[in-house]
Design an enzyme around this catalytic site. Sequence first.
Site, PDB file in Angstrom:
ATOM      1  N   GLY A   1       0.817  -1.201   0.000  1.00 49.58           N
ATOM      2  CA  GLY A   1       0.000   0.000   0.000  1.00 49.58           C
ATOM      3  C   GLY A   1       0.857   1.259   0.000  1.00 49.58           C
ATOM      4  O   GLY A   1       1.966   1.288  -0.543  1.00 49.58           O
ATOM      5  N   SER A   2       0.353   2.296   0.650  1.00 50.45           N
ATOM      6  CA  SER A   2       1.018   3.602   0.587  1.00 50.45           C
ATOM      7  C   SER A   2       2.355   3.661   1.308  1.00 50.45           C
ATOM      8  O   SER A   2       3.100   4.631   1.133  1.00 50.45           O
ATOM      9  CB  SER A   2       0.093   4.683   1.145  1.00 50.45           C
ATOM     10  OG  SER A   2      -0.997   4.898   0.273  1.00 50.45           O
ATOM     11  N   SER A   3       2.696   2.645   2.114  1.00 49.54           N
ATOM     12  CA  SER A   3       4.040   2.640   2.712  1.00 49.54           C
ATOM     13  C   SER A   3       5.106   2.552   1.624  1.00 49.54           C
ATOM     14  O   SER A   3       6.241   3.001   1.814  1.00 49.54           O
ATOM     15  CB  SER A   3       4.185   1.485   3.711  1.00 49.54           C
ATOM     16  OG  SER A   3       4.130   0.225   3.053  1.00 49.54           O
ATOM     17  N   PHE A   4       4.726   2.018   0.449  1.00 48.85           N
ATOM     18  CA  PHE A   4       5.667   1.902  -0.675  1.00 48.85           C
ATOM     19  C   PHE A   4       5.991   3.267  -1.273  1.00 48.85           C
ATOM     20  O   PHE A   4       6.979   3.414  -2.000  1.00 48.85           O
ATOM     21  CB  PHE A   4       5.076   0.980  -1.748  1.00 48.85           C
ATOM     22  CG  PHE A   4       6.017   0.657  -2.869  1.00 48.85           C
ATOM     23  CD1 PHE A   4       6.934  -0.379  -2.754  1.00 48.85           C
ATOM     24  CD2 PHE A   4       5.997   1.390  -4.051  1.00 48.85           C
ATOM     25  CE1 PHE A   4       7.803  -0.685  -3.790  1.00 48.85           C
ATOM     26  CE2 PHE A   4       6.869   1.096  -5.098  1.00 48.85           C
ATOM     27  CZ  PHE A   4       7.778   0.054  -4.955  1.00 48.85           C
ATOM     28  N   LYS A   5       5.186   4.272  -0.990  1.00 49.72           N
ATOM     29  CA  LYS A   5       5.446   5.609  -1.524  1.00 49.72           C
ATOM     30  C   LYS A   5       6.804   6.142  -1.088  1.00 49.72           C
ATOM     31  O   LYS A   5       7.356   7.042  -1.732  1.00 49.72           O
ATOM     32  CB  LYS A   5       4.337   6.569  -1.110  1.00 49.72           C
ATOM     33  CG  LYS A   5       3.008   6.288  -1.805  1.00 49.72           C
ATOM     34  CD  LYS A   5       1.867   7.121  -1.234  1.00 49.72           C
ATOM     35  CE  LYS A   5       0.553   6.773  -1.921  1.00 49.72           C
ATOM     36  NZ  LYS A   5      -0.615   7.437  -1.295  1.00 49.72           N
TER      37      LYS A   5
END
Length: 487
Positions: A218-222
């Site tokens: 999810g957005s932790s990959f940003k």
Amino acid sequence: MNTQVRHLATVVAVMFLALMISATSVQYFQASDLNNDGRNVRRIYREFGRDRGPIVVAGEAIASSAPVDDVFGFQRSYAPGSLYAHATGYFSTAFNAITGLESTENDVLNGTSGSLLLQRIQTLVTGNQPQGGAVELTLDPAAQQAAAAGLGDQRGAVVALDPRTGAILAMVSSPSFDPNALATHSRQDAQAALDAYQADPAEPMTNRALAGDQYAPGSSFKLLTAAAALESGEYTADSLVPAPTEMQLPQSTQILNNPGNLPCGDGSGEVTFTQALRQSCNTPFATLAMELGDDALRAQVAAFGFGAELAVPLGVTPSRFPATESQAELAMASIGQASVRVTPMQMAMVAAAIANEGVQMRPFMVARELTADLEVVSTTEPEELREPISASTADQLTQMMREVVATGTGRNAQIPGATVAGKTGTAEIGQGIAPHAWFVGFAGTGDEPEVAVAVVVENGGREGEGASGATTAAPIARDVMAAVLGL
């Protein structure tokens, strides 16, 4: 008559020669295979009947052996049960099996390691009972307990690292199992326990922290997409980036929205890079990824260790960033969706590298090897693994992540008396399936971060479809980091 005697003597000589060759073959050339044959009960009694050394955490044995009155002579036990199960593994006489650190550190624990040669010589001279060596771990009991308590009965995992050294401070996979039930000398009881664990749909024996089926981040990959953009030299933390409220992905009917279908920033269609991360907007990162291209993002991901083999010494399944076949797929991959899959260990390593000025240290769990008398024979020295980003990029990401915790989606990770940086993530899995909730970050009480952490709660845990990284995972990460910091 003499001819017949000579013939008989020749036959007897040939038979003796054949017998000698056969005996030599069995005793010398086949010795190793026969000794290691699982049907060799002498080997089983010898291996599983040793006075095995302890596995130690903070001066206390979490795995130890005690004398018992049966054919094995010693019973392996684990305290406190399931808390360290995925680290220690189990030592089972019933199944002739050894897993986890019991397996990777077997030569030390059973006393056959080359580092314990002097101890073995002393044992031969004195005639004392042979004893195994001890293995001391890097795990922090307070952090381990905080991680287990935070996850509770939810499926998920927590990994905490010292970003300066790579020492693993916590590694918890939930649900867990009781290794004592598998270490019992009762074959019937051990088999019943194993059958129950293997039949459990929650898969308690799977180490979700290091392996398992892995997770969409999810957005932790940003954080990785942001790193690629900063490393390109075309952007800084203060750069203005495109931020439409929604966008149609190229060659696709899919419409990409920001979380909650909200506008990014003031809705003007443009925000600072820091604001995009603080609010965890989707459209800016998708736009940046398509501008950078698949090759640039893939190179940055590989620089952080995706796809690389790793042992800590337990094996870590390599995280995956499959080739994207379209701009639309690349856009989704940039926000941790599509086919991207990670382990909590990998995401903790990402956070640790950012915290450590761009240098990623090799994670390790064994701090020291000791003799039976607890004399140190080997100490693990910290080792640089790779440098995925520059110190400048790490500094900018750190400042951006601190804003996430101070005023953005990561506010629930704030710790009074500490400076916390982080990134939340809510990974969509599919229609009608609760999302995975993530928090990745680090904290310290001074200028230097002292702990990096990754938390994932599988399929929303107790919050189900209403889960998010902000409400579900961030509080767990906060408690683990606070435990390490003593706050």
